[in-house]
Design a protein around this motif. Structure first.
Motif, PDB file in Angstrom:
ATOM      1  N   ARG A 252     -22.220 -38.521  32.700  1.00 47.50           N
ATOM      2  CA  ARG A 252     -21.363 -38.199  33.841  1.00 47.50           C
ATOM      3  C   ARG A 252     -22.130 -38.129  35.159  1.00 47.50           C
ATOM      4  N   ASP A 253     -23.365 -37.689  35.117  1.00 46.97           N
ATOM      5  CA  ASP A 253     -24.090 -37.459  36.366  1.00 46.97           C
ATOM      6  C   ASP A 253     -25.590 -37.447  36.104  1.00 46.97           C
ATOM      7  N   LYS A 254     -26.339 -37.159  37.145  1.00 44.53           N
ATOM      8  CA  LYS A 254     -27.795 -37.021  37.043  1.00 44.53           C
ATOM      9  C   LYS A 254     -28.206 -35.631  37.549  1.00 44.53           C
TER      10      LYS A 254
ATOM     11  N   TYR B   1     -30.723 -34.301  29.393  1.00 46.77           N
ATOM     12  CA  TYR B   1     -29.595 -34.905  28.696  1.00 46.77           C
ATOM     13  C   TYR B   1     -30.090 -35.728  27.498  1.00 46.77           C
ATOM     14  N   VAL B   2     -31.148 -36.478  27.717  1.00 52.29           N
ATOM     15  CA  VAL B   2     -31.703 -37.290  26.635  1.00 52.29           C
ATOM     16  C   VAL B   2     -32.158 -36.395  25.483  1.00 52.29           C
ATOM     17  N   ALA B   3     -32.803 -35.292  25.827  1.00 49.68           N
ATOM     18  CA  ALA B   3     -33.286 -34.372  24.799  1.00 49.68           C
ATOM     19  C   ALA B   3     -32.130 -33.798  23.980  1.00 49.68           C
ATOM     20  N   GLN B   4     -31.023 -33.455  24.640  1.00 53.68           N
ATOM     21  CA  GLN B   4     -29.883 -32.902  23.912  1.00 53.68           C
ATOM     22  C   GLN B   4     -29.239 -33.935  22.998  1.00 53.68           C
ATOM     23  N   ILE B   5     -29.180 -35.183  23.452  1.00 52.29           N
ATOM     24  CA  ILE B   5     -28.651 -36.245  22.586  1.00 52.29           C
ATOM     25  C   ILE B   5     -29.582 -36.438  21.395  1.00 52.29           C
ATOM     26  N   GLN B   6     -30.871 -36.379  21.628  1.00 52.76           N
ATOM     27  CA  GLN B   6     -31.859 -36.525  20.568  1.00 52.76           C
ATOM     28  C   GLN B   6     -31.695 -35.439  19.512  1.00 52.76           C
ATOM     29  N   GLN B   7     -31.327 -34.253  19.933  1.00 53.34           N
ATOM     30  CA  GLN B   7     -31.192 -33.136  19.007  1.00 53.34           C
ATOM     31  C   GLN B   7     -30.038 -33.309  18.023  1.00 53.34           C
TER      32      GLN B   7
ATOM     33  N   PHE C   2     -26.964 -47.746  34.907  1.00 50.27           N
ATOM     34  CA  PHE C   2     -25.700 -47.414  34.250  1.00 50.27           C
ATOM     35  C   PHE C   2     -25.630 -45.931  33.894  1.00 50.27           C
ATOM     36  N   ASN C   3     -26.721 -45.181  34.121  1.00 52.59           N
ATOM     37  CA  ASN C   3     -26.821 -43.782  33.720  1.00 52.59           C
ATOM     38  C   ASN C   3     -26.374 -43.643  32.276  1.00 52.59           C
TER      39      ASN C   3
ATOM     40  N   PHE D 157     -21.880 -33.431  29.243  1.00 56.63           N
ATOM     41  CA  PHE D 157     -22.384 -34.383  30.238  1.00 56.63           C
ATOM     42  C   PHE D 157     -22.144 -35.832  29.834  1.00 56.63           C
ATOM     43  N   VAL D 158     -21.499 -36.057  28.690  1.00 57.14           N
ATOM     44  CA  VAL D 158     -21.235 -37.421  28.208  1.00 57.14           C
ATOM     45  C   VAL D 158     -19.858 -37.873  28.692  1.00 57.14           C
ATOM     46  N   ALA D 159     -19.816 -39.043  29.332  1.00 53.51           N
ATOM     47  CA  ALA D 159     -18.560 -39.577  29.876  1.00 53.51           C
ATOM     48  C   ALA D 159     -17.828 -40.473  28.888  1.00 53.51           C
ATOM     49  N   GLY D 160     -18.564 -41.095  27.965  1.00 54.42           N
ATOM     50  CA  GLY D 160     -17.935 -42.007  27.025  1.00 54.42           C
ATOM     51  C   GLY D 160     -18.939 -43.001  26.490  1.00 54.42           C
TER      52      GLY D 160
END
Length: 558
Positions: free
Chosen positions: A44-46, A86-92, A104-105, A124-127
């Motif tokens: 969604r954002d940075k 954000y990357v770290a949370q997705i990794q978890q 493309f964020n 924070f994930v848009a899709g």
């Protein structure tokens, strides 16, 4: 190297020639019975980013920064890396993270549907790009080694036939590159990024020996296999590279054979999946951050191995395909982007392929030795009616190098494209004060049928000397294109203003309301490109003030 779910997140940091690229590596387990697939997760954002547009050296090389400064192109929020938290949370979640995209964020993940659902619930994930997977992770990762010198029939990239002897005189003189070389412009100091399917044995072949002896390959990366070497896969990129860089006396000279290069493998020749478009995006961002001047890419996308993932001609509008959107942004960062129009002219598809439909790129068709359209060369226009292809060069019977060391004859817009990319590099070398948009415009205007373009070869065959004549007109005041659009932003050049003179630029609507303003102090040519403003269609007034000089021009937003 493998990691389990409890392994801490570890980025691989590659440094080369003054830039930094971070590639995230994580291997995770999958849920039993579910297939792992690759998805481009959109954020969604940075927010809370440790990066700042005021400190571009954090994520761009000095060369990339200078390329922007020279063209008065601002560093934008879209240039910032993805927020690491954000990357770290997705990794978890247990997903495997392949790459991230600044523009493309987004984060490319490999995971199953259960974990993907967890990822999509993160605030924070848009899709997900296209709302579907880009590839089945079990397919298309090993690829196949295919020698174009041995291929006997047309395939994904066209066909070639071995020659006992030949020379490249026609393909060079057809676009005036011989005159460019005679004038002393052979690509010295220019950096060309080649995005392709592999460069088989390029580091071992005599016709590219000076390229390696002089250490003009600044970097390589394979986005398919996630490794640095690109010399053991498909040979298509090798043949394309040779059309720019080869020096085989009495046989083949490339159009910019003294340039520097970055070689990037983004294509898996053994499959056709949308993941390759994502790889193209990552490759273009890599090229941008490294400071590349010209991108040459002989890749195109229409339909895929999964019929449900394919595009239609209506999608060839420069705004739909993932690679087309990436190519448009690449051009907006100040690179000249040269891409193949496609080899579908005599097939059922018939029309151009992505990313050649992007408005700001040079889409290249193929012609014969006599300048006639090659039968296989894809037709335009773009789906929204723009002239495509933009230009054409020798693509039938083009001389290129093979992984066996021979000089061979090849067919395809693939081989016309690097000829024009080398021409662009040499022309820009001859006119260093021009912007990428001006180089692109000058080459279009140098086309053999610029005043009467068609849907077969666009503006025709470009020519170095005609482009030089166009470049001379850029010493005047120019504002183009007018009308302009979001995909073709307004460019301004004020040739009468000396370097290091401050220019105040203001855009107002007809009621006199200021909708945009900025101050520039160009170190070189007084030129800039209007940033994306999401303006309504209509009439506006651009006012420029430099000392006691003032210009006001009405412009139309489409």
């Amino acid at each position: 190297m493998a990691f389990n779910k409890s392994t801490p997140f570890v980025p691989l940091v590659l440094t080369k020639a003054g830039w930094l690229v971070t590639l995230f590596v994580l291997v995770s387990f999958s849920v039993a019975g579910q297939t792992n697939r690759k998805y481009l997760v959109l954020l969604r954002d940075k927010a809370s980013s440790p990066y700042s547009i005021d400190r571009p050296g954090q994520f761009l090389s000095q060369r990339a920064i200078q390329r922007r400064q020279k063209q008065n192109i601002a560093v934008l929020e879209r240039d910032l890396p993805v927020t690491p938290a954000y990357v770290a949370q997705i990794q978890q979640t247990g997903a495997r993270i392949w790459y991230t995209s600044r523009w493309f964020n987004a984060v490319l993940v490999e995971t199953n549907e259960t974990t993907l659902a967890t990822i999509q619930r993160l605030p924070f994930v848009a899709g997900v790009e296209f709302n579907k997977s880009l590839a089945n992770a079990r397919l298309g990762e090993t690829g196949r080694v295919a020698s174009l010198a041995q291929a006997g029939s047309a395939g994904k990239f066209g066909a070639v036939e071995p020659l006992n002897y030949g020379n490249s005189l026609n393909q060079v003189t057809q676009i005036g590159a011989d005159k460019m070389h005679q004038a002393g412009y052979r690509g010295e100091g220019m950096l060309i990024g080649v995005l392709d399917s592999g460069f088989l044995r390029a580091n071992q072949l005599s016709f590219l020996k000076p390229l390696f002896d002089e250490k003009r390959i600044l970097a390589t990366y394979d986005f398919v296999r996630k490794e640095t070497s690109v010399y053991e896969d498909d040979s298509h990129g090798l043949s394309c590279l040779s059309a720019i860089a080869a020096t085989a006396d009495n046989q083949l000279y490339g159009t910019a054979f003294k340039a520097q290069f970055i070689l990037l493998r983004t294509e898996d020749a053994g499959s056709e999946q949308r993941i390759e478009e994502a790889n193209w995006l990552f490759g273009a961002e890599y090229a941008d951050s490294a400071g590349v001047d010209v991108i040459s890419s002989s890749l195109g996308y229409t339909t895929f191995d999964d019929p449900a993932s394919g595009y239609t001609y209506r999608d060839m509008n420069g705004k739909t395909a993932l690679s087309s959107r990436a190519a448009q942004i690449a051009a907006e960062t100040g690179m000249v982007v040269v891409v193949a129009a496609g080899n579908e002219g005599s097939g059922s598809w018939r029309y151009l392929s992505a990313p050649s439909d992007a408005a700001a790129v040079l889409a290249i068709g193929a012609v014969t030795q006599t300048g006639q359209r090659a039968a296989f060369s894809s037709f335009g226009p773009s789906a929204d009616g723009r002239v495509k292809p933009d230009l054409a060069a020798r693509g039938q019977g083009t001389l290129v190098g093979s992984p066996g060391g021979q000089i061979v004859s090849g067919n395809g817009t693939s081989f016309a494209t690097p000829l024009v990319a080398g021409l662009a590099a040499g022309f820009w070398q001859a006119n260093p004060r021009l912007t990428a948009a001006q180089v692109t415009d000058a080459l279009r205007r140098s086309g053999s049928q610029y005043t009467s373009p068609d849907d077969q070869v666009g503006y025709g065959i470009p020519n170095f000397e005609r482009a030089m004549e166009v470049a001379r007109t850029y010493s005047q005041f120019l504002i183009y294109p007018n009308p302009f659009s979001d995909s073709q932003p307004l460019a301004v050049q004020w040739g009468d203003v000396q370097a290091n003179t401050t220019i105040d630029a203001t855009l107002t609507d007809l009621a006199g309301r200021v909708v945009w303003s900025n101050r520039y102090t160009p170190a070189g040519l007084a030129a800039f490109v209007l940033p994306p403003l999401n303006l309504s269609a209509g009439l506006y007034v651009m006012t420029l003030v430099a000392g006691d000089q003032k210009r006001s021009i009405k412009v139309i937003k489409q």
